[in-house]
Design an enzyme around this catalytic site. Structure first.
Site, short mmCIF file in Angstrom:
data_model
loop_
_atom_site.label_atom_id
_atom_site.label_comp_id
_atom_site.label_asym_id
_atom_site.label_seq_id
_atom_site.Cartn_x
_atom_site.Cartn_y
_atom_site.Cartn_z
CE LYS A 110 -65.18 30.18 84.72
NZ LYS A 110 -66.16 29.67 83.74
CE LYS A 190 -68.94 28.18 90.45
NZ LYS A 190 -69.44 28.57 89.14
CE LYS A 193 -64.53 16.86 87.97
NZ LYS A 193 -65.12 15.65 88.49
P1 ADP Z 1 -68.71 24.36 87.32
O1 ADP Z 1 -68.79 25.74 87.96
O2 ADP Z 1 -68.44 23.27 88.33
O3 ADP Z 1 -67.80 24.32 86.13
P2 ADP Z 1 -70.93 24.70 85.48
O4 ADP Z 1 -70.35 26.05 85.21
O5 ADP Z 1 -70.98 23.72 84.39
O6 ADP Z 1 -70.17 24.06 86.75
O7 ADP Z 1 -72.37 24.91 86.08
C1 ADP Z 1 -73.49 24.09 85.84
C2 ADP Z 1 -74.67 24.59 86.65
O8 ADP Z 1 -74.44 24.36 88.04
C3 ADP Z 1 -74.91 26.09 86.50
O9 ADP Z 1 -76.31 26.33 86.47
C4 ADP Z 1 -74.31 26.69 87.72
O10 ADP Z 1 -74.95 27.88 88.09
C5 ADP Z 1 -74.56 25.58 88.75
N1 ADP Z 1 -73.53 25.59 89.80
C6 ADP Z 1 -72.21 25.29 89.62
N2 ADP Z 1 -71.55 25.38 90.79
C7 ADP Z 1 -72.45 25.76 91.72
C8 ADP Z 1 -72.38 26.03 93.12
N3 ADP Z 1 -71.24 25.92 93.78
N4 ADP Z 1 -73.50 26.41 93.77
C9 ADP Z 1 -74.69 26.51 93.11
N5 ADP Z 1 -74.83 26.26 91.79
C10 ADP Z 1 -73.73 25.91 91.09
#
Ligand code: ADP
Length: 332
Positions: A110, A190, A193
């Site tokens: 990031k 990955k 959003k």
């Molecule tokens: P983002 O990465 O979309 O901002 P968050 O950081 O809020 O989402 O993650 C929320 C949950 O979803 C966490 O437990 C994270 O490990 C899981 N998660 C987010 N993206 C993925 C992905 N591409 N594959 C598997 N788990 C994910």
């Protein structure tokens, strides 16, 4: 056994969140006391729209409730409604080695995308440690990308305990789903959003199709007549999560034989994703029509969380030797 997990208020849940973490949240409610948090303080560590934050937080609550979080059994609340999260995070910054924070993969990723790196981004895992340990939770259902942060969290608990607590904080363990890391529609990063490579679980059939149509497949398959290799195709990987096993086999065979083009394969996937999420979309529509009900659930959740958090913080303050604010004008 207590379970805690959090999710950023990115509006609605996407397939990566759902398969990687939230499906486990729903299942764990049957066995454990679960606390789920919409982590808005985490969301402000990167650029965000202040005018949209409240709405996104609300919409995430709708998504989670629609996906099966049951407020009768679990606590669902918004992080910034419980002040103790930031209070404990500050305490934990004093026992977290700077070098460990700088080594976090997510921080490095990031930080690379920012012109100026805010200290909050570096301290993100410290706030996460506070989120979980405030409730002295032992299990944290997260996606694979968070395992390194949980490891750091265990170190924070250990270091604080060594100085002040003698086993006061548990060393939490991650709970992973079999899905692992869900790759986004770009076929590379990955699903996230912030990268715009997602499918939202509340999206309708047309939106799902619009997103899937340009999704990256086997890069070696240039024309319709080229046989494809499902093993390197992310659309095939998604079939494995959403399609019945007979369809998964059919997809692989027809891809290898070039009997189906990528669009044929995507059409089947779009239909199966739509079917899987249809009941969740329906429940979400009902909740969106009753916003008062959602607000009440979050209000109640924050109250329950606050009382647990206050207990922990009062122990923490006492063990760390702070002067009590209650009554005493001078130390005993
Ligand atoms: P983002 O990465 O979309 O901002 P968050 O950081 O809020 O989402 O993650 C929320 C949950 O979803 C966490 O437990 C994270 O490990 C899981 N998660 C987010 N993206 C993925 C992905 N591409 N594959 C598997 N788990 C994910």
């Amino acid at each position: 056994m207590r379970v805690f997990s959090g999710i950023q208020p990115s509006g609605e849940l996407h397939v990566g969140n759902y398969l990687g973490a939230v499906r486990n949240w729903v299942a764990l409610q049957d066995q454990y006391q679960c606390i789920f948090c919409i982590v808005d303080y985490h969301a402000i560590t990167q650029e965000y729209e202040a005018t949209a934050l409240a709405e996104r937080t609300f919409d995430m609550a709708v998504s989670l409730l629609a996906a099966g979080i049951d407020p009768q059994r679990s606590v669902l609340f918004v992080q910034s409604h419980v002040a103790e999260h930031t209070e404990l995070a500050w305490v934990f910054t004093t026992v977290t080695p700077l070098g460990e924070l700088e080594r976090m993969t997510q921080f490095k990723d990031k930080a690379q995308r920012q012109v100026s790196v805010p200290a909050g981004l570096l301290n993100y895992p410290v706030l996460q440690a506070a989120d979980v340990l405030l409730y002295r939770a032992q299990r944290v259902p997260v996606g694979e990308d968070q395992v390194q942060h949980i490891e750091l969290m265990r170190g924070v608990a250990r270091k604080w305990n060594a100085r002040y607590g003698d086993g006061f904080f548990p060393e939490p363990e991650p709970v992973l789903t079999p899905a692992g890391r869900i790759v986004g529609l770009d076929g590379q990063a990955k699903m996230s959003k912030s990268l715009g490579n997602t499918i939202g679980i509340l999206e309708g059939p047309e939106q799902i199709w619009e997103r899937l149509r340009p999704a990256v497949t086997d890069p070696a398959r240039v024309t319709r007549k080229d046989p494809g290799n499902p093993e390197v195709c992310n659309v095939y990987a998604l079939h494995q999560h959403f399609s019945p096993s007979a369809t998964v086999e059919e997809v692989a065979a027809k891809c290898r034989a070039a009997a189906w083009g990528c669009l044929d394969c995507k059409r089947v996937l779009a239909a199966n994703i739509t079917r899987e999420f249809a009941p969740i979309r329906e429940r979400a529509a009902a909740l969106q029509a009753a916003p008062e009900q959602v607000r009440e659930i979050l209000h109640d959740g924050a109250q329950r969380a606050r009382s647990l958090a206050a207990e922990t913080m009062s122990e923490v303050r006492e063990r760390m030797g702070f002067l009590s604010a209650e009554g005493a004008a001078r130390p005993r």
